[in-house]
Design an enzyme around this catalytic site. Sequence first.
Site, PDB file in Angstrom:
ATOM      1  N   SER A  57      -5.890   1.493   6.048  1.00  0.00           N
ATOM      2  CA  SER A  57      -4.351   1.416   6.574  1.00  0.00           C
ATOM      3  C   SER A  57      -3.546   0.364   5.613  1.00  0.00           C
ATOM      4  CB  SER A  57      -4.287   1.139   8.018  1.00  0.00           C
ATOM      5  OG  SER A  57      -2.692   0.899   8.412  1.00  0.00           O
ATOM      6  N   VAL A  62      -5.937  -6.608   3.672  1.00  0.00           N
ATOM      7  CA  VAL A  62      -6.718  -6.201   2.408  1.00  0.00           C
ATOM      8  C   VAL A  62      -6.102  -4.927   1.822  1.00  0.00           C
ATOM      9  CG1 VAL A  62      -9.125  -5.551   1.652  1.00  0.00           C
ATOM     10  CG2 VAL A  62      -8.427  -7.293   3.493  1.00  0.00           C
ATOM     11  N   CYS A  63      -5.823  -3.987   2.618  1.00  0.00           N
ATOM     12  CA  CYS A  63      -5.121  -2.818   2.177  1.00  0.00           C
ATOM     13  C   CYS A  63      -3.927  -3.038   1.285  1.00  0.00           C
ATOM     14  CB  CYS A  63      -4.932  -1.455   3.142  1.00  0.00           C
ATOM     15  SG  CYS A  63      -6.627  -1.259   3.956  1.00  0.00           S
ATOM     16  N   ASP A  64      -3.025  -3.768   1.787  1.00  0.00           N
ATOM     17  CA  ASP A  64      -1.589  -4.159   1.239  1.00  0.00           C
ATOM     18  C   ASP A  64      -1.911  -4.716  -0.304  1.00  0.00           C
ATOM     19  OD1 ASP A  64       0.203  -6.008   0.485  1.00  0.00           O
ATOM     20  OD2 ASP A  64       1.149  -5.641   2.455  1.00  0.00           O
ATOM     21  N   LEU A  67      -3.649  -2.273  -3.028  1.00  0.00           N
ATOM     22  CA  LEU A  67      -2.300  -1.161  -3.540  1.00  0.00           C
ATOM     23  C   LEU A  67      -1.716  -2.029  -4.351  1.00  0.00           C
ATOM     24  CD1 LEU A  67      -1.057   1.227  -4.122  1.00  0.00           C
ATOM     25  CD2 LEU A  67       0.087   0.989  -2.119  1.00  0.00           C
TER      26      LEU A  67
END
Length: 168
Positions: A57, A62-64, A67
């Site tokens: 998500s 971490v996802c932020d 990307l």
Amino acid sequence: MERTGIVTMKGNPMTLVGNEIKVGDKAPDFTVSAQTLAPVTLKDYAGKIKVISVTPSLDTPVCDFQLRRLNTEVASMGDDIVMLNISMDLPFAIKRFCTVAEIDKAIALSDYKEASFGTAFGVLIKELRLLARAVFVVDKNDVVTYVEIVPEATNAPDYEKLIAFIKK
């Protein structure tokens, strides 16, 4: 097909749905949604090297970071490379995220409808209906040349290894 013992989420064992994708495999086709809700398939990027970043998500740190970093590093490596990020986030949330984060090179897509990508690439987490953190590189002929499924979904992929692989 279900597979266990591959990933955990905050230390809890998870079940992955779909077949394992290995280096040398022909990349399976999939249908995901663009931020406009239009369908997007692997064929839409024919003739390009596809770096596919998979995130649980975008509303997590971490996802932020994943990307943002790949948008900067990978997406600027040349016209023959396309940087895709696929998550189960809704297209509207992805659009908001990309606007705020100034994601201008990577293409962020949603697998929310049918989990088509997650199942095809074997990274759908059965218990959470989220995608396991992973990175795939698919060459111009749609052959998988790089696979990293991160064992603990809250950890980042090995960015240095990925960047070095793409550069060669």
